[in-house]
Design a protein around this motif. Sequence first.
Motif, PDB file in Angstrom:
ATOM      1  N   THR A 174      20.817  53.250  37.216  1.00 31.36           N
ATOM      2  CA  THR A 174      19.663  52.686  36.491  1.00 31.36           C
ATOM      3  C   THR A 174      18.625  53.761  36.198  1.00 31.36           C
ATOM      4  OG1 THR A 174      20.030  50.610  37.692  1.00 31.36           O
ATOM      5  CG2 THR A 174      17.975  50.812  36.468  1.00 31.36           C
ATOM      6  N   SER A 175      18.395  54.651  37.166  1.00 28.34           N
ATOM      7  CA  SER A 175      17.467  55.770  36.939  1.00 28.34           C
ATOM      8  C   SER A 175      17.969  56.660  35.808  1.00 28.34           C
ATOM      9  CB  SER A 175      17.317  56.598  38.216  1.00 28.34           C
ATOM     10  OG  SER A 175      16.756  55.837  39.256  1.00 28.34           O
ATOM     11  N   PHE A 178      17.197  54.946  32.484  1.00 22.86           N
ATOM     12  CA  PHE A 178      15.792  55.092  32.082  1.00 22.86           C
ATOM     13  C   PHE A 178      15.468  56.543  31.704  1.00 22.86           C
ATOM     14  CE2 PHE A 178      14.998  51.035  34.454  1.00 22.86           C
ATOM     15  CZ  PHE A 178      14.511  50.330  33.375  1.00 22.86           C
ATOM     16  N   TRP A 320      27.979  49.273  33.438  1.00 25.84           N
ATOM     17  CA  TRP A 320      26.820  48.587  32.867  1.00 25.84           C
ATOM     18  C   TRP A 320      26.412  47.375  33.703  1.00 25.84           C
ATOM     19  CZ3 TRP A 320      31.343  48.963  29.682  1.00 25.84           C
ATOM     20  CH2 TRP A 320      32.170  47.842  29.705  1.00 25.84           C
ATOM     21  N   LEU A 323      23.629  48.184  36.388  1.00 25.36           N
ATOM     22  CA  LEU A 323      22.261  48.536  36.013  1.00 25.36           C
ATOM     23  C   LEU A 323      21.314  47.408  36.420  1.00 25.36           C
ATOM     24  CD1 LEU A 323      22.873  50.063  32.459  1.00 25.36           C
ATOM     25  CD2 LEU A 323      22.767  51.236  34.658  1.00 25.36           C
ATOM     26  N   HIS A 324      20.246  47.772  37.126  1.00 26.08           N
ATOM     27  CA  HIS A 324      19.281  46.784  37.622  1.00 26.08           C
ATOM     28  C   HIS A 324      17.949  46.952  36.900  1.00 26.08           C
ATOM     29  CE1 HIS A 324      20.912  45.115  41.683  1.00 26.08           C
ATOM     30  NE2 HIS A 324      21.877  45.269  40.807  1.00 26.08           N
ATOM     31  N   PHE A 325      17.540  45.917  36.157  1.00 28.33           N
ATOM     32  CA  PHE A 325      16.284  45.978  35.419  1.00 28.33           C
ATOM     33  C   PHE A 325      15.244  45.017  35.992  1.00 28.33           C
ATOM     34  CE2 PHE A 325      19.621  46.971  32.173  1.00 28.33           C
ATOM     35  CZ  PHE A 325      19.350  48.329  32.112  1.00 28.33           C
ATOM     36  N   HIS A 326      15.468  44.583  37.214  1.00 32.55           N
ATOM     37  CA  HIS A 326      14.522  43.672  37.861  1.00 32.55           C
ATOM     38  C   HIS A 326      14.609  43.909  39.364  1.00 32.55           C
ATOM     39  CE1 HIS A 326      18.026  41.283  39.052  1.00 32.55           C
ATOM     40  NE2 HIS A 326      18.441  41.397  37.790  1.00 32.55           N
ATOM     41  N   ILE A 330      12.345  48.312  40.783  1.00 29.27           N
ATOM     42  CA  ILE A 330      12.208  48.690  39.368  1.00 29.27           C
ATOM     43  C   ILE A 330      11.207  49.829  39.194  1.00 29.27           C
ATOM     44  CG2 ILE A 330      10.442  46.919  38.935  1.00 29.27           C
ATOM     45  CD1 ILE A 330      13.205  48.104  36.492  1.00 29.27           C
ATOM     46  N   LEU A 334      12.120  53.549  37.571  1.00 27.86           N
ATOM     47  CA  LEU A 334      11.346  54.008  36.408  1.00 27.86           C
ATOM     48  C   LEU A 334      10.749  55.387  36.681  1.00 27.86           C
ATOM     49  CD1 LEU A 334       9.498  50.794  35.157  1.00 27.86           C
ATOM     50  CD2 LEU A 334      10.957  52.290  33.788  1.00 27.86           C
ATOM     51  N   SER A 380      25.150  56.423  31.941  1.00 27.31           N
ATOM     52  CA  SER A 380      24.757  55.424  32.950  1.00 27.31           C
ATOM     53  C   SER A 380      25.642  54.186  32.902  1.00 27.31           C
ATOM     54  CB  SER A 380      23.293  55.024  32.741  1.00 27.31           C
ATOM     55  OG  SER A 380      23.129  54.283  31.536  1.00 27.31           O
ATOM     56  N   THR A 381      26.294  53.937  31.771  1.00 26.44           N
ATOM     57  CA  THR A 381      27.191  52.778  31.654  1.00 26.44           C
ATOM     58  C   THR A 381      28.645  53.143  31.948  1.00 26.44           C
ATOM     59  OG1 THR A 381      27.580  53.136  29.278  1.00 26.44           O
ATOM     60  CG2 THR A 381      25.675  51.791  29.890  1.00 26.44           C
TER      61      THR A 381
END
Length: 650
Positions: A174-175, A178, A320, A323-326, A330, A334, A380-381
């Motif tokens: 995830t990093s 971003f 994919w 990937l953690h967007f929550h 987070i 970021l 990242s995916t």
Amino acid sequence: MEDKLEEHMGSHHHDPCVEIAMEIHKVETPPKRSSLQKLKNRLKETFFPDDPLRQFKGQSTKQKWLLGFQYIFPILQWGPHYNLNLFKSDVVSGLTIASLAIPQGISYAKLANLPPIVGLYSSFVPPLVYAVLGSSRDLAVGPVSIASLLMGSMLRQEVSPTLDPILYLQLAFTSTFFAGLFQASLGFLRLGFIIDFLSKATLIGFMAGAAIIVSLQQLKALLGITHFTKEMGLVPVMSSVFHNTKEWSWQTILMGFCFLVFLLVTRHISIKKPKLFWVSAGAPLLSVVVSTLFVFVFKAQHHGISVIGILEQGLNPPSWNMLHFHGSHIGLVLKTGVITGIISLTEGIAVGRTFAALKNYQVDGNKEMIAIGVMNVVGSTTSCYITTGSFSRSAVNHNAGAKTAVSNIIMAVTVMVTLLFLMPLFQYTPNLVLGAIIVTAVVGLIDLPAAYQIWKVDKFDFVVMLSAFFGVIFISVEEGLALAVGISIFKMVLQITRPKTVVLGNIPGTDIFRNKHQYKDAVTIPGFLILSIQAPISFANSNYLNERILRWIQDYEEEETKSHSDLRFVILDLAAVSAIDANGVMFFQELRRVLEKKGVELVLVNPVGEVMEKLQKADGTHDLLQPSNLYLTVGEAVSSRFSSMKVVSC
């Protein structure tokens, strides 16, 4: 004219009524432009200084589409002209950098606290993406030590890679996402100037400090310590080393020392004789092969030598879904993404431009940002972590004769073959050889000649460099970087708020006026205080400039009691004042009023277009920009006002 000016400048103290005849040039008013035109020009210079659309002018619609695709995908520009000779060179360089990329990929993944296989995944997909989108012929992409160290140290602050490896892996991907999104956004939005806040001094200090930290971290593998500190600072690492002396393994130390010396010697040979680049390029892979065979033959894993273990075979699995967007992490991903994104982007572009300069071609910074950013988003995916252009691999790529980005494709294909068929061979690879490879790679990041050059040129920059260096070593990697950037910004603010003003004097026998401190033979013209303001005038420095000029006047008045010469004119040379704001305009108005009360005239010399335009708009009574107080050069101003002063006195 020069003879008369010489008579005026050099002999006026002999004849108080010398007649001066010097041609006076009019200061032209800049052409009028609408606010929309000014805004358009400012935006163009800010975001499009390279004018990327100029190649489309005068082209047919079909040609414009072709140029557009070539701009987005540089491979379409050189691909049609690719031939067998270029391919031969790229195959050699691609295989050479693959021999370096495979052991480094495994090593750097461990540095980021990730499974070794992720390092190889990251040496497969990203180079393929970069070959299509990148504009550098020499850049060899993949994992790098500094970004790996940053990601590992930042993520480990909240999540343990040993206690919760799945979550740690998810945060790493995830990093990376971003980081890539941030990098590509900088390119799309033409905001590349943001990375310029990392000055050369900051980068040199940061890289050197990070190299020390990375090397110290390898003591775990090189000494055979099992209980090692998770902290990155110099003090806790050394404390951990000497508090666990019972865990030191003489077999590991002996074997690690031998391979480290071998790698350093090969590196030294390649530096001294660049034509022998293949010596240092092949040394890491040779070390891996020899050490693996040694462990396998003598069963050294049963005698204190730790090994990598079984590695998963096969190509990159999709990630994919990881990937953690929550969630609570987070903010961490970021921050990690932005910081690692900036550092890796700065390194990649700097490396690309370095080798482009050697081969006399251009690297488009914004296209590189997009290429590196897209490369990391795609990575990242596909189970890859942060990648960029590596200096060591790019140097090998350059020396091996790479002609195009196809060398990256050859490297990726070689890594693919390794992932598919050769992974079982790494089962007995000792960790100590990976530690030796990392130490050898990061030693080159300590640039002592550059540090000495900074010391000679700018002591403040040297302080910035030391702040980054010691901040990284004694505090933390990201805080050391932040400290150096903060000091650099403070220096920039200081330069803006305290602009340089110098007193000008006349070079005898000429109409040239220069800094009296620099030119010792420059002389003061009686009755004149001539100052040069060498920065834009804004709200940040207008009060300081007002106080500084009044102090110059006081100094002059104190000296005039000795020379019996009254101050009549203050001349401001505005050639270096590129811009002013409302406070800057008020500064001139207030200064004129103060001088008027003293019986002194304010004379302006060579105001540039924007300054002239704003002063005109604000000067409703035409007191500030009277023809008698506005001149093109200092020489003309002095000649004209000196002449009028003599006429009055006569």
